[in-house]
Motif scaffolding. Sequence first.
Motif, PDB file in Angstrom:
ATOM      1  N   ASN A  18      -1.115   4.109   7.966  1.00  0.00           N
ATOM      2  CA  ASN A  18      -2.489   4.553   7.749  1.00  0.00           C
ATOM      3  C   ASN A  18      -3.345   3.315   7.532  1.00  0.00           C
ATOM      4  OD1 ASN A  18      -2.222   7.371   7.970  1.00  0.00           O
ATOM      5  ND2 ASN A  18      -1.274   7.439   5.946  1.00  0.00           N
ATOM      6  N   CYS A  19      -4.658   3.498   7.502  1.00  0.00           N
ATOM      7  CA  CYS A  19      -5.554   2.342   7.502  1.00  0.00           C
ATOM      8  C   CYS A  19      -5.605   1.646   6.152  1.00  0.00           C
ATOM      9  CB  CYS A  19      -6.941   2.771   7.965  1.00  0.00           C
ATOM     10  SG  CYS A  19      -8.080   1.410   8.226  1.00  0.00           S
ATOM     11  N   THR A  20      -6.321   2.172   5.196  1.00  0.00           N
ATOM     12  CA  THR A  20      -6.469   1.547   3.883  1.00  0.00           C
ATOM     13  C   THR A  20      -6.483   2.646   2.831  1.00  0.00           C
ATOM     14  OG1 THR A  20      -7.776  -0.256   4.812  1.00  0.00           O
ATOM     15  CG2 THR A  20      -7.956   0.076   2.455  1.00  0.00           C
ATOM     16  N   VAL A  21      -5.739   2.457   1.749  1.00  0.00           N
ATOM     17  CA  VAL A  21      -5.709   3.463   0.690  1.00  0.00           C
ATOM     18  C   VAL A  21      -7.124   3.681   0.172  1.00  0.00           C
ATOM     19  CG1 VAL A  21      -4.775   4.103  -1.555  1.00  0.00           C
ATOM     20  CG2 VAL A  21      -3.392   2.725   0.012  1.00  0.00           C
ATOM     21  N   GLY A  22      -7.583   4.924   0.194  1.00  0.00           N
ATOM     22  CA  GLY A  22      -8.896   5.234  -0.362  1.00  0.00           C
ATOM     23  C   GLY A  22      -9.973   5.482   0.667  1.00  0.00           C
ATOM     24  N   ILE A  23      -9.721   5.115   1.938  1.00  0.00           N
ATOM     25  CA  ILE A  23     -10.760   5.414   2.927  1.00  0.00           C
ATOM     26  C   ILE A  23     -10.401   6.645   3.753  1.00  0.00           C
ATOM     27  CG2 ILE A  23     -11.462   2.978   3.047  1.00  0.00           C
ATOM     28  CD1 ILE A  23     -10.405   2.949   5.907  1.00  0.00           C
ATOM     29  N   GLY A  24      -9.270   7.271   3.412  1.00  0.00           N
ATOM     30  CA  GLY A  24      -8.942   8.548   4.026  1.00  0.00           C
ATOM     31  C   GLY A  24      -8.165   8.424   5.320  1.00  0.00           C
ATOM     32  N   PHE A  25      -7.454   9.513   5.657  1.00  0.00           N
ATOM     33  CA  PHE A  25      -6.753   9.600   6.945  1.00  0.00           C
ATOM     34  C   PHE A  25      -6.518  11.067   7.208  1.00  0.00           C
ATOM     35  CE2 PHE A  25      -3.685   8.803   3.556  1.00  0.00           C
ATOM     36  CZ  PHE A  25      -2.827   9.877   3.684  1.00  0.00           C
ATOM     37  N   SER A  26      -6.185  11.386   8.445  1.00  0.00           N
ATOM     38  CA  SER A  26      -5.971  12.778   8.822  1.00  0.00           C
ATOM     39  C   SER A  26      -4.642  13.280   8.248  1.00  0.00           C
ATOM     40  CB  SER A  26      -5.978  12.893  10.352  1.00  0.00           C
ATOM     41  OG  SER A  26      -5.197  13.999  10.752  1.00  0.00           O
ATOM     42  N   LYS A 213      -4.201  -1.903  10.519  1.00  0.00           N
ATOM     43  CA  LYS A 213      -5.456  -1.211  10.228  1.00  0.00           C
ATOM     44  C   LYS A 213      -5.390   0.222  10.747  1.00  0.00           C
ATOM     45  CE  LYS A 213      -8.093  -4.127   7.974  1.00  0.00           C
ATOM     46  NZ  LYS A 213      -6.933  -4.586   7.186  1.00  0.00           N
ATOM     47  N   GLY A 214      -4.183   0.741  10.903  1.00  0.00           N
ATOM     48  CA  GLY A 214      -3.992   2.149  11.248  1.00  0.00           C
ATOM     49  C   GLY A 214      -4.826   2.579  12.429  1.00  0.00           C
ATOM     50  N   TYR A 215      -5.711   3.529  12.164  1.00  0.00           N
ATOM     51  CA  TYR A 215      -6.423   4.182  13.265  1.00  0.00           C
ATOM     52  C   TYR A 215      -7.460   3.296  13.959  1.00  0.00           C
ATOM     53  CZ  TYR A 215      -9.142   5.459   9.045  1.00  0.00           C
ATOM     54  OH  TYR A 215      -9.807   5.464   7.849  1.00  0.00           O
ATOM     55  N   LEU A 216      -7.687   2.082  13.464  1.00  0.00           N
ATOM     56  CA  LEU A 216      -8.590   1.185  14.202  1.00  0.00           C
ATOM     57  C   LEU A 216      -8.011   0.825  15.576  1.00  0.00           C
ATOM     58  CD1 LEU A 216     -10.253  -1.373  11.772  1.00  0.00           C
ATOM     59  CD2 LEU A 216     -11.047   0.856  12.548  1.00  0.00           C
ATOM     60  N   ALA A 217      -6.705   1.038  15.774  1.00  0.00           N
ATOM     61  CA  ALA A 217      -6.101   0.745  17.080  1.00  0.00           C
ATOM     62  C   ALA A 217      -6.195   1.934  18.036  1.00  0.00           C
ATOM     63  CB  ALA A 217      -4.641   0.324  16.907  1.00  0.00           C
ATOM     64  N   PRO A 221     -11.609   5.913  15.947  1.00  0.00           N
ATOM     65  CA  PRO A 221     -11.217   5.699  14.554  1.00  0.00           C
ATOM     66  C   PRO A 221     -11.771   6.761  13.596  1.00  0.00           C
ATOM     67  CG  PRO A 221     -11.883   3.633  15.551  1.00  0.00           C
ATOM     68  CD  PRO A 221     -12.215   4.711  16.535  1.00  0.00           C
ATOM     69  N   THR A 222     -12.895   7.402  13.951  1.00  0.00           N
ATOM     70  CA  THR A 222     -13.472   8.393  13.026  1.00  0.00           C
ATOM     71  C   THR A 222     -12.551   9.598  12.847  1.00  0.00           C
ATOM     72  OG1 THR A 222     -14.654   9.505  14.811  1.00  0.00           O
ATOM     73  CG2 THR A 222     -15.841   7.770  13.634  1.00  0.00           C
ATOM     74  N   LYS A 223     -11.578   9.780  13.753  1.00  0.00           N
ATOM     75  CA  LYS A 223     -10.654  10.920  13.620  1.00  0.00           C
ATOM     76  C   LYS A 223      -9.564  10.631  12.591  1.00  0.00           C
ATOM     77  CE  LYS A 223     -11.910  13.841  17.167  1.00  0.00           C
ATOM     78  NZ  LYS A 223     -12.203  13.307  18.493  1.00  0.00           N
ATOM     79  N   GLY A 224      -9.408   9.364  12.184  1.00  0.00           N
ATOM     80  CA  GLY A 224      -8.490   9.041  11.085  1.00  0.00           C
ATOM     81  C   GLY A 224      -7.025   9.269  11.387  1.00  0.00           C
ATOM     82  N   SER A 225      -6.622   9.098  12.623  1.00  0.00           N
ATOM     83  CA  SER A 225      -5.230   9.390  12.988  1.00  0.00           C
ATOM     84  C   SER A 225      -4.252   8.388  12.388  1.00  0.00           C
ATOM     85  CB  SER A 225      -5.086   9.371  14.516  1.00  0.00           C
ATOM     86  OG  SER A 225      -3.733   9.568  14.872  1.00  0.00           O
TER      87      SER A 225
END
Lengths: 463, 117
Positions: A18-26, A213-217, A221-225
């Motif tokens: 996942n991207c970063t703890v605290g910024i959310g993910f799906s 950076k998780g879903y930045l790839a 990215p707004t979907k938070g996958s």
Amino acid sequence: MIQLDQKIEANEVKLLANCTVGIGFSYTSFQAGLESKPDLVGCDAGSSDGGPFLLGSRRSKGGLTIERDLEIMVEGALRKEVPLVIGSCGGTGANAGVEKYLALVAAILSRVDKHATVATICAEVPQSLVISKLHEQKIAPIGAWPMLREEDVQNSSAIVAMMGVEPIVSALKMGANIVLAGRCCDPAIFACVPLMSGIPPGIAWHAAKSIDKGYLATTDPTKGSSIMAYVNRDGFILEPMKEDVACTVATVARQTMHENPNPFAIIEPGGTIDTQSAVYEQLDPRRVLVSGSEFLAADPYTLKLEGASQIGYRSIVIAGIRDPRTLGDLRRFLSELRVLVDRAARSMKVIPDQYSLNLRVYGRDAVLGELEPEPELIPKEVALIIDVVAADEDTATALASRASTSGNRLDLFGGLEGGGNFAYPFSPRVIELGPVFRWSVWHTMTIDPSELPEIFPIELHRL
Amino acid sequence: MNNRSIADRDYERRNLRDVANAVKSSNAGASWLTLDIFCSTLEDLNRISTNLEAKRVAQCYHVHADDVQIYVYECALAIKVTVPRHNITGSGVAAGDIWETDFDGVQQHVPLLDLSI
């Protein structure tokens, strides 16, 4: 292509990110990732981008969004018996952040009624170590930063070293289910398991860098996958866990170059990821295969140090200016105001090197400063931020307040007639922002790898 | 020279913002600012990489041309430009210091946008 694909599926290590703890993910994409039984769940929790305040003030990030993300990852990883690694706990990776995360995880474990062996790895370095390394000439600036002085070290309220993969590997070998690491380079969170599995370091580190950076790839990215890397000796495949987003050669390669000075040579603790021979291939519309990167071990071994020290207190005033006469000659208005504030400071016996006055003009050049290509445009309205930093809070507040009243009444063009120049949006006008910090240490420290266990001590907690 | 096509004349007039698909900036640590220029086609990428000179980038960021790094990352259809962070706020070597205007460095790509390409 298909052959390589099958080869990877045959003998792979799976990393769920996942991207970063605290910024959310799906949530659903993360659960989908867990279903295919990854070998590691990882997530970064920090950054130095926000500036030196958190580290210097010895605070750490917490709050509901962090607890939500942590709880989903802790519960999921334990349910599937997958190790979980969190890096740079608390935002800065200082000891208080690691302790805060340990308390959060303990609370989560009791909520979800599970037990775990939790390893904490501290990353704060004592001033005495940095000073002795300084005397041994083993401290070097990063980029154009000045040489480190002993007083910079002594004035630092905290100094952290950025760990690489070794302490995390040790913690996992000690039997940790959850690793809470202090300051940590992002790829080390993910490179640990593939390296332990004998994957060549170039592949392991590049895979880790691609997902850190998780879903930045992904394409959206707004979907938070959540994202999965399937890694084997020959390369790695990236796949987003959410069906409606994709990894493409461009999105994956762009993640490799993200926030690094050089996309072909990415410096990590212990070595450099050399991507010059990397090959990116689109396997199908949603998956990318990457191969060919090398890892050049560093000799000698260097660690990055980050330290922060307090330089004073800040008080500000936000004032709107809309009158076209003031805006038409704003430079003169502000330089007159500066003269008045300096005079007031002298009358209060505050000497010039004990305060700084920064007049930030939003709407003119506050964002780009001297780089603003069109500084002479006359804006329709501006927000003036009167920004005073002084050695103590009373002085900062007194000068900001005086700048505010002097500027409000400054009748430079005639005809103010007891009116005012400043439209204040807030009461109180003067906002005390508290202590201000600077980066006091932004250097590398040469060590012998045998020193790593002492610099990054590991503690096991059976919770 | 007199036989220039309309396309050639267009070629001369275009700025980076018109040719690139996206331009972003971010910190690469506190020592550097890194600017990523993304393209839609290889042709655009080549056009920008041919015309983007370190000297002109240096003027935009008030740094020495020798300190400007430019990398063409073809697989990402991207060009990376890295400059020292320390001159941006005019405050010497002090990213994140009291004169900081953009801690994350995310709005510092703007001076590049109107470079003619």
